[in-house]
Design an enzyme around this catalytic site. Sequence first.
Site, PDB file in Angstrom:
ATOM      1  N   CYS A   2       0.838  -1.190   0.000  1.00 43.63           N
ATOM      2  CA  CYS A   2       0.000   0.000   0.000  1.00 43.63           C
ATOM      3  C   CYS A   2       0.878   1.246   0.000  1.00 43.63           C
ATOM      4  O   CYS A   2       1.722   1.430   0.867  1.00 43.63           O
ATOM      5  CB  CYS A   2      -0.957   0.085   1.184  1.00 43.63           C
ATOM      6  SG  CYS A   2      -2.135  -1.248   1.220  1.00 43.63           S
ATOM      7  N   ARG A  28       3.881  -0.505  -4.830  1.00 48.55           N
ATOM      8  CA  ARG A  28       3.482  -0.959  -3.492  1.00 48.55           C
ATOM      9  C   ARG A  28       2.177  -1.741  -3.499  1.00 48.55           C
ATOM     10  O   ARG A  28       1.788  -2.340  -2.507  1.00 48.55           O
ATOM     11  CB  ARG A  28       3.336   0.245  -2.577  1.00 48.55           C
ATOM     12  CG  ARG A  28       4.654   0.680  -2.044  1.00 48.55           C
ATOM     13  CD  ARG A  28       4.460   1.527  -0.834  1.00 48.55           C
ATOM     14  NE  ARG A  28       5.635   1.468  -0.019  1.00 48.55           N
ATOM     15  CZ  ARG A  28       5.721   0.778   1.107  1.00 48.55           C
ATOM     16  NH1 ARG A  28       4.708   0.082   1.553  1.00 48.55           N
ATOM     17  NH2 ARG A  28       6.824   0.776   1.793  1.00 48.55           N
ATOM     18  N   TRP A  75      -2.816  -2.698  -1.834  1.00 47.07           N
ATOM     19  CA  TRP A  75      -2.528  -4.135  -1.958  1.00 47.07           C
ATOM     20  C   TRP A  75      -3.415  -4.782  -0.899  1.00 47.07           C
ATOM     21  O   TRP A  75      -3.179  -4.642   0.294  1.00 47.07           O
ATOM     22  CB  TRP A  75      -1.053  -4.397  -1.661  1.00 47.07           C
ATOM     23  CG  TRP A  75      -0.598  -5.800  -1.937  1.00 47.07           C
ATOM     24  CD1 TRP A  75      -0.080  -6.284  -3.101  1.00 47.07           C
ATOM     25  CD2 TRP A  75      -0.594  -6.902  -1.007  1.00 47.07           C
ATOM     26  NE1 TRP A  75       0.236  -7.615  -2.958  1.00 47.07           N
ATOM     27  CE2 TRP A  75      -0.079  -8.018  -1.686  1.00 47.07           C
ATOM     28  CE3 TRP A  75      -1.000  -7.057   0.317  1.00 47.07           C
ATOM     29  CZ2 TRP A  75       0.070  -9.264  -1.091  1.00 47.07           C
ATOM     30  CZ3 TRP A  75      -0.864  -8.301   0.916  1.00 47.07           C
ATOM     31  CH2 TRP A  75      -0.325  -9.388   0.204  1.00 47.07           C
ATOM     32  N   ASN A 101      -1.717   1.974   5.798  1.00 49.94           N
ATOM     33  CA  ASN A 101      -0.949   0.824   5.335  1.00 49.94           C
ATOM     34  C   ASN A 101      -0.664  -0.037   6.555  1.00 49.94           C
ATOM     35  O   ASN A 101      -0.282   0.491   7.595  1.00 49.94           O
ATOM     36  CB  ASN A 101       0.369   1.316   4.700  1.00 49.94           C
ATOM     37  CG  ASN A 101       1.317   0.187   4.397  1.00 49.94           C
ATOM     38  OD1 ASN A 101       0.899  -0.954   4.181  1.00 49.94           O
ATOM     39  ND2 ASN A 101       2.599   0.482   4.373  1.00 49.94           N
ATOM     40  N   GLY A 102      -0.880  -1.336   6.446  1.00 52.30           N
ATOM     41  CA  GLY A 102      -0.626  -2.221   7.580  1.00 52.30           C
ATOM     42  C   GLY A 102      -1.878  -2.999   7.938  1.00 52.30           C
ATOM     43  O   GLY A 102      -2.780  -3.156   7.112  1.00 52.30           O
ATOM     44  N   GLU A 479      17.484 -17.429  -8.281  1.00 55.85           N
ATOM     45  CA  GLU A 479      17.040 -16.090  -8.658  1.00 55.85           C
ATOM     46  C   GLU A 479      16.424 -16.105 -10.063  1.00 55.85           C
ATOM     47  O   GLU A 479      15.415 -15.437 -10.317  1.00 55.85           O
ATOM     48  CB  GLU A 479      18.223 -15.101  -8.563  1.00 55.85           C
ATOM     49  CG  GLU A 479      17.921 -13.671  -8.937  1.00 55.85           C
ATOM     50  CD  GLU A 479      16.781 -13.023  -8.138  1.00 55.85           C
ATOM     51  OE1 GLU A 479      16.315 -13.586  -7.142  1.00 55.85           O
ATOM     52  OE2 GLU A 479      16.339 -11.937  -8.567  1.00 55.85           O
ATOM     53  N   LYS A 483      12.548 -14.956 -10.690  1.00 50.65           N
ATOM     54  CA  LYS A 483      12.202 -13.877 -11.609  1.00 50.65           C
ATOM     55  C   LYS A 483      11.120 -14.354 -12.586  1.00 50.65           C
ATOM     56  O   LYS A 483      10.170 -13.646 -12.880  1.00 50.65           O
ATOM     57  CB  LYS A 483      13.432 -13.414 -12.414  1.00 50.65           C
ATOM     58  CG  LYS A 483      14.376 -12.511 -11.692  1.00 50.65           C
ATOM     59  CD  LYS A 483      13.882 -11.093 -11.637  1.00 50.65           C
ATOM     60  CE  LYS A 483      13.918 -10.403 -10.313  1.00 50.65           C
ATOM     61  NZ  LYS A 483      13.768 -10.971  -9.046  1.00 50.65           N
ATOM     62  N   GLU A 486       7.774 -14.761 -10.847  1.00 52.94           N
ATOM     63  CA  GLU A 486       7.225 -13.470 -10.421  1.00 52.94           C
ATOM     64  C   GLU A 486       6.555 -12.716 -11.559  1.00 52.94           C
ATOM     65  O   GLU A 486       5.480 -12.156 -11.374  1.00 52.94           O
ATOM     66  CB  GLU A 486       8.360 -12.560  -9.909  1.00 52.94           C
ATOM     67  CG  GLU A 486       8.767 -12.777  -8.490  1.00 52.94           C
ATOM     68  CD  GLU A 486       9.850 -11.787  -8.068  1.00 52.94           C
ATOM     69  OE1 GLU A 486       9.728 -11.243  -6.980  1.00 52.94           O
ATOM     70  OE2 GLU A 486      10.818 -11.571  -8.822  1.00 52.94           O
ATOM     71  N   HIS A 502      17.449 -36.774  -7.801  1.00 49.59           N
ATOM     72  CA  HIS A 502      16.736 -37.430  -6.699  1.00 49.59           C
ATOM     73  C   HIS A 502      15.264 -37.038  -6.675  1.00 49.59           C
ATOM     74  O   HIS A 502      14.687 -36.844  -5.614  1.00 49.59           O
ATOM     75  CB  HIS A 502      17.404 -37.101  -5.361  1.00 49.59           C
ATOM     76  CG  HIS A 502      18.822 -37.577  -5.271  1.00 49.59           C
ATOM     77  ND1 HIS A 502      19.162 -38.883  -5.034  1.00 49.59           N
ATOM     78  CD2 HIS A 502      19.992 -36.913  -5.441  1.00 49.59           C
ATOM     79  CE1 HIS A 502      20.481 -39.010  -5.035  1.00 49.59           C
ATOM     80  NE2 HIS A 502      21.007 -37.822  -5.288  1.00 49.59           N
ATOM     81  N   LYS A 602       6.315  -4.483  -3.935  1.00 50.76           N
ATOM     82  CA  LYS A 602       7.763  -4.342  -3.781  1.00 50.76           C
ATOM     83  C   LYS A 602       8.199  -4.455  -2.323  1.00 50.76           C
ATOM     84  O   LYS A 602       9.248  -4.990  -2.024  1.00 50.76           O
ATOM     85  CB  LYS A 602       8.207  -3.000  -4.341  1.00 50.76           C
ATOM     86  CG  LYS A 602       9.684  -2.869  -4.348  1.00 50.76           C
ATOM     87  CD  LYS A 602      10.202  -2.154  -5.549  1.00 50.76           C
ATOM     88  CE  LYS A 602      11.682  -2.359  -5.709  1.00 50.76           C
ATOM     89  NZ  LYS A 602      12.020  -3.674  -6.247  1.00 50.76           N
TER      90      LYS A 602
HETATM   91  C1  G6P Z   1       8.958  -8.780  -2.031  1.00 51.64           C
HETATM   92  C2  G6P Z   1       9.411  -8.345  -3.409  1.00 51.64           C
HETATM   93  C3  G6P Z   1      10.710  -9.051  -3.783  1.00 51.64           C
HETATM   94  C4  G6P Z   1      11.760  -8.817  -2.701  1.00 51.64           C
HETATM   95  C5  G6P Z   1      11.249  -9.263  -1.327  1.00 51.64           C
HETATM   96  C6  G6P Z   1      12.199  -8.859  -0.210  1.00 51.64           C
HETATM   97  O1  G6P Z   1       8.523 -10.092  -2.056  1.00 51.64           O
HETATM   98  O2  G6P Z   1       8.416  -8.621  -4.364  1.00 51.64           O
HETATM   99  O3  G6P Z   1      11.201  -8.542  -5.013  1.00 51.64           O
HETATM  100  O4  G6P Z   1      12.912  -9.531  -3.029  1.00 51.64           O
HETATM  101  O5  G6P Z   1       9.998  -8.626  -1.061  1.00 51.64           O
HETATM  102  O6  G6P Z   1      12.269  -7.452  -0.172  1.00 51.64           O
HETATM  103  P1  G6P Z   1      13.381  -6.649   0.564  1.00 51.64           P
HETATM  104  O7  G6P Z   1      12.955  -5.212   0.473  1.00 51.64           O
HETATM  105  O8  G6P Z   1      13.404  -7.134   1.973  1.00 51.64           O
HETATM  106  O9  G6P Z   1      14.654  -6.894  -0.133  1.00 51.64           O
END
Ligand code: G6P
Length: 607
Positions: A2, A28, A75, A101-102, A479, A483, A486, A502, A602
């Site tokens: 948010c 956000r 969100w 937010n929260g 990673e 990606k 995501e 395995h 994010k």
């Molecule tokens: C969310 C984002 C990811 C990020 C993760 C950790 O899930 O979508 O892209 O890696 O949070 O975020 P941070 O700010 O703690 O690196």
Amino acid sequence: MCGIIGVVQKRGVVAPFLHQALKRLEYRGYDSVGVTTISDNKLYVKKDQGKIDEVHRRLNLDEMPGSMGIGHTRWATHGPPSMLNSHPHFDCHNEIAVVHNGVIDNFMELRLELSKKGHKLNSETDTEVIPHMLEDYMKEGLSLAEALKEVSKRIEGTYAIVAMSTKDNGKIVCTRDGNPLVIGTKSGVSYVSSDIPAFLPMTNDMILLLDGEIASLTTDEIRIEKLSDGSSVERDTIKISWTADQAQKSGYPHFMLKEIHEQPEAIRNTLRLRPETIKEAAEIIKSSERVYIIAMGTSGHAAIAGRHMFASLAGILPSFELASDFSDTVYDALSDKDCIIAITQSGETTDTISAVKFAKEFSTKIVAITNVVGSSITRLADHTVITQAGPEIGVAATKTFMVQLTSLALIALALSELTGFKDTATIQGKLESLQKMPELVSNVISRNEEKARRLASLFYDKPSLLFLGRGISMATAEEGALKLKEIAYNHAEAYSAGESKHGPIALVQDGYPVIFVAPNDDTRKRIIGNIMEMKARGATIISVIQKNDNDMSSIADHTFTIPSDVEPEFSIMPYVVPLQLFSYYMALRKGYDPDKPRNLAKSVTVL
Ligand code: G6P
């Protein structure tokens, strides 16, 4: 999660700014959006479900009167995305507007209490209790700020709240506990937001608001008080070095692509960190009995890579733990002799912050690696390394990942010097190769971008892909798979190439895509064996390999190539780049917006 913005200015219409600020906060959350302004002592509101552009097309967010207002991009937590659940939320008489937010944990009992008193709540959100409680306190004659102080005594949970009222006009009031809020200042205008980029085009001057504080913003004054005793807080303005341009697409179709291309510069800037900052981090680690690295998401993959760097270069093998599971894993096995390296680009991820708070109960030392000055983690840590990626807007982390790796590499080398695990010449050689990383990453981008686009058109409709690696390349594979999940929504799984036989190998049949991360390091020979096993079962092999590795290219169906040799401890930095590009073009080929992946945000500020 948010995004929040509030602004109070002397003159001029504020709505177009609020709209643009919300666009900059869209990472956000983007399931609904809303804006409220005050003009002639009346609240004006536009809010609805949908991304900002969609809602703007329907409602025209720019056309609202008034020189003060608040906005929110959501969100969803409590209540699905809908017009009624969108923020801002209001009291019974449309005189008080609130964005939040929260999560308010005790919202059910508060709702019941308010309903019994005759309040009419329209949404399913936890937030809506706030304006109605403010209404009651203001009816008793309290100002908006005083009313918010009372509300904060009653609500439980984590929150950032911004409120304004026609009954206390010309003022925005805000408070926080566990969720971020920063204040921006400029002559005649005050801003408050969940994130710095929201007001970056207007000002680089920022004032931190801390948990348990309340701020009242007018055009001329910012007053901060402690909630606990009402004492006033004097806090200096901080100048942010980020530029507004860094938060624009600057000709790129998406932030994600721009940020992939900004990686060489981000590494360069992070390599310029003060050596004392790096050394202090290394000293804390060196003097600790047990060392844990904790993080979430992409930062977790940097943590896994960091673990390899520390082991290989400095002879120290930290434990990696997901921050979300930290307290459930280590229990009471912590002490003031241990240290935690917490990695979080936003500095606000609640899972990571909670783990750090848990560790602090044992007086465990905290080294933080974050990209955001003044973020929550910086206030909890004993020592902080601020990475130099500039603002990252794309939800899927790319350049912040790269600078986390850069700072971990620097710390590992400083640690190596302290432990004497490697000789000076070796450390110097590794440092020199790190200095060449910006150029190498830049070459990797230019030589692989077109390839990534082409391969995406061959593989976009594959329901599932496997990413395999060994050693540090396991983190690269993780990673790459994350990606892809995501932003392109293909099922993707990363496995240790050794472990793949395995179980996961049972999935493989004709044409099943398996991506191998295979740098020219000690794992290479064993990786060849794993490739052969997959090929024998009909897998289509895509390998990320060093240029001129003829053995590897002869057994692959497709390759991404890295133009030159790289120190094994740092291979993840160039080798992850083709996988970032591949995911980006997969998302594009499938018609998805890579900057706004569904269900993600994010900065995740809920547990
Ligand atoms: C969310 C984002 C990811 C990020 C993760 C950790 O899930 O979508 O892209 O890696 O949070 O975020 P941070 O700010 O703690 O690196």
